[in-house]
Design an enzyme around this catalytic site. Structure first.
Site, PDB file in Angstrom:
ATOM      1  CE  LYS A   1      10.175   7.422   1.259  1.00 17.66           C
ATOM      2  NZ  LYS A   1       9.618   8.510   0.484  1.00 17.66           N
TER       3      LYS A   1
ATOM      4  NE  ARG B   1       2.571  12.220  -1.478  1.00 19.40           N
ATOM      5  CZ  ARG B   1       3.637  11.442  -1.559  1.00 19.40           C
ATOM      6  NH1 ARG B   1       3.559  10.268  -2.146  1.00 19.40           N
ATOM      7  NH2 ARG B   1       4.784  11.810  -1.039  1.00 19.40           N
TER       8      ARG B   1
ATOM      9  CE1 TYR C   1      -4.020 -24.704   5.215  1.00 22.44           C
ATOM     10  CE2 TYR C   1      -2.411 -22.999   4.640  1.00 22.44           C
ATOM     11  CZ  TYR C   1      -2.954 -23.892   5.569  1.00 22.44           C
ATOM     12  OH  TYR C   1      -2.433 -23.964   6.827  1.00 22.44           O
TER      13      TYR C   1
ATOM     14  CG  MET D   1       1.396 -16.976   8.150  1.00 22.96           C
ATOM     15  SD  MET D   1       0.611 -17.061   9.760  1.00 22.96           S
ATOM     16  CE  MET D   1      -1.100 -16.761   9.360  1.00 22.96           C
TER      17      MET D   1
HETATM   18  C1  LIG Z   1      10.463   8.740  -0.586  1.00 21.21           C
HETATM   19  C2  LIG Z   1      10.704  10.113  -1.066  1.00 21.21           C
HETATM   20  C3  LIG Z   1      11.712  10.374  -2.006  1.00 21.21           C
HETATM   21  C4  LIG Z   1      12.520   9.295  -2.671  1.00 21.21           C
HETATM   22  O1  LIG Z   1      11.902   8.916  -3.869  1.00 21.21           O
HETATM   23  P1  LIG Z   1      12.569   7.797  -4.808  1.00 21.21           P
HETATM   24  O2  LIG Z   1      11.655   7.722  -5.965  1.00 21.21           O
HETATM   25  O3  LIG Z   1      12.574   6.530  -4.006  1.00 21.21           O
HETATM   26  O4  LIG Z   1      13.931   8.271  -5.140  1.00 21.21           O
HETATM   27  C5  LIG Z   1      11.948  11.696  -2.326  1.00 21.21           C
HETATM   28  N1  LIG Z   1      11.210  12.693  -1.780  1.00 21.21           N
HETATM   29  C6  LIG Z   1      10.224  12.473  -0.898  1.00 21.21           C
HETATM   30  C7  LIG Z   1       9.464  13.616  -0.336  1.00 21.21           C
HETATM   31  C8  LIG Z   1       9.928  11.181  -0.524  1.00 21.21           C
HETATM   32  O5  LIG Z   1       8.940  10.960   0.350  1.00 21.21           O
END
Ligand SMILES: *Cc1c(COP(=O)(O)O)cnc(C)c1O
Length: 378
Positions: free
Chosen positions: A34, A132, A272, A319
């Site tokens: 992701k 969550r 700046y 920037m």
């Molecule tokens: C991003 C994510 C992981 C990975 O976690 P790491 O700490 O980066 O290994 C595992 N499970 C879920 C649901 C995630 O969203």
């Protein structure tokens, strides 16, 4: 090299890290790609992970899964976040496995699946303590039964996610834990809750998973059928208390070009607001990276490597530019490479070093490297 700032991604390191995790855990690995593979590049990283034997790919959103399918990746893909019913048809078309935690959404997916005459594959998410996404443990068995019975849905996985797996070496063994629901649940008690949910299900799901990188490394009882490997895929430490085991390799080096070198007289303002004023004549290098690349605009702590030496950033990050003090480094020239993360000669700056300076975590450092920074693959 015609880039002004770029990240070099070592795909052999990604492959090495997948193999190390499989050897360490003896389980299947879901490569969590992701967020543009934590800034490393979604498709190249996924391809490297697949070639190294990853069994699953994990993303947060449907568009990330769709991009993987468009690139020809055939592994099973789990979308761990919420998928609005309006995106369900696209997800089902791409054979993405969706995450469910309420029956109304599951019904909507099932209806889409029946309309398409293709199954909607789902994994069921239990909130054992992160607070969550997910169904609370007490509601899980009934909901899982309801979801499993929906026509069109294939519920073949159950999972949870830890809040504090990166603290594991510090927590006491399970029997001594106070059973007080007002206490923040740690990884071991989350694991116990998850085990109780699995016990209470009518049938064992096809795939059970719980571990992120930290839990995969430090909590063997959490490995189940597959571990969800995120930060360790990139060779970065889950935390100071749960580092990657020896042999994992960081995959990302972030560089920028020195554009100009010049001698400033004493009393000359830099950047700046003139937050920095030279106290004596000083040689500075102007380097082509800035906050629009994801290089944070914090004062007085940033450093880069030039000619294998650490050099301090002077004044404000702009920037697109930073100014670096290089009086202590001979022969710096326009066209030299500055290293923001990585190794140069004997010197090294890690994503953890930057995270400490920026008051954040290594995850945030690499995912924060902007799209305008070219990714170059080795
Ligand atoms: C991003 C994510 C992981 C990975 O976690 P790491 O700490 O980066 O290994 C595992 N499970 C879920 C649901 C995630 O969203």
């Amino acid at each position: 090299m015609s880039y002004l700032t770029w990240a070099e991604i070592d795909l052999a390191a990604i492959q090495n890290n997948v193999r190390r995790m499989k050897a360490l855990t003896g389980t299947r690995v879901m490569a969590m790609v992701k967020a543009n593979a934590y800034g490393h590049g979604l498709v190249p990283v996924a391809q490297a992970a697949a070639a190294a034997g990853a069994d699953w790919l994990g993303v947060a959103r449907v568009d990330e899964g769709a991009a993987l399918r468009a690139a020809g990746l055939a592994l099973p893909i789990l979308v761990t976040g919420y998928t609005p019913p309006a995106l369900a048809a696209e997800a089902i078309g791409h054979e993405l496995t969706l995450t469910v935690f309420d029956v109304e959404t599951a019904r909507a997916y099932a209806a889409q699946a029946r309309a398409l005459n293709r199954p909607a594959r789902v994994h069921f998410k239990v909130d054992t303590g992160l607070g969550r996404l997910g169904v609370l443990p007490e509601d899980a068995p009934a909901l899982y039964r309801a979801i499993s019975s929906l026509d069109g849905l294939e519920a073949d996985g159950v999972f949870t996610h830890f809040a504090r797996a990166d603290e594991i070496p510090d927590i006491p063994p399970l029997p001594s834990l106070p059973d007080d629901p007002s206490l923040p649940p740690d990884a071991a008690s989350q694991l116990a809750r998850f085990a109780a949910v699995l016990e209470a299900l009518d049938r064992r799901p096809g795939l059970v998973h719980a571990a992120n990188s930290a839990a995969a490394i430090a909590l063997p009882g959490a490995r189940f059928d597959v571990v969800r490997m995120g930060i360790a895929l990139y060779g970065l430490n889950p935390s100071a208390t749960v580092p990657c085991p020896p042999g994992f390799q960081p995959a990302l080096t972030w560089k920028a070009l020195v554009m100009q070198v010049k001698a400033l007289p004493a009393g000359h303002g830099v950047g700046y607001g003139h937050h920095y004023v030279t106290g004596r004549p000083e040689t500075v290098a102007v380097v082509s990276v800035g906050y629009a690349d994801g290089y944070r605009r914090v004062l007085d702590v940033n450093e880069v490597l030039i000619r294998g030496r650490r050099a301090p950033v002077r004044g404000r990050v702009s920037m697109d530019q930073i100014v670096v003090g290089v009086s202590h480094i001979p022969d710096v020239q326009s066209g030299d490479e500055a290293v923001l993360i990585g190794q140069q000669g004997e010197a090294r700056l890690t994503a953890d070093d930057l995270a400490r300076k920026w008051g954040t975590i290594n995850y945030d450092v690499t995912t924060g490297i902007m799209a305008r920074v070219a990714r170059v693959y080795r």
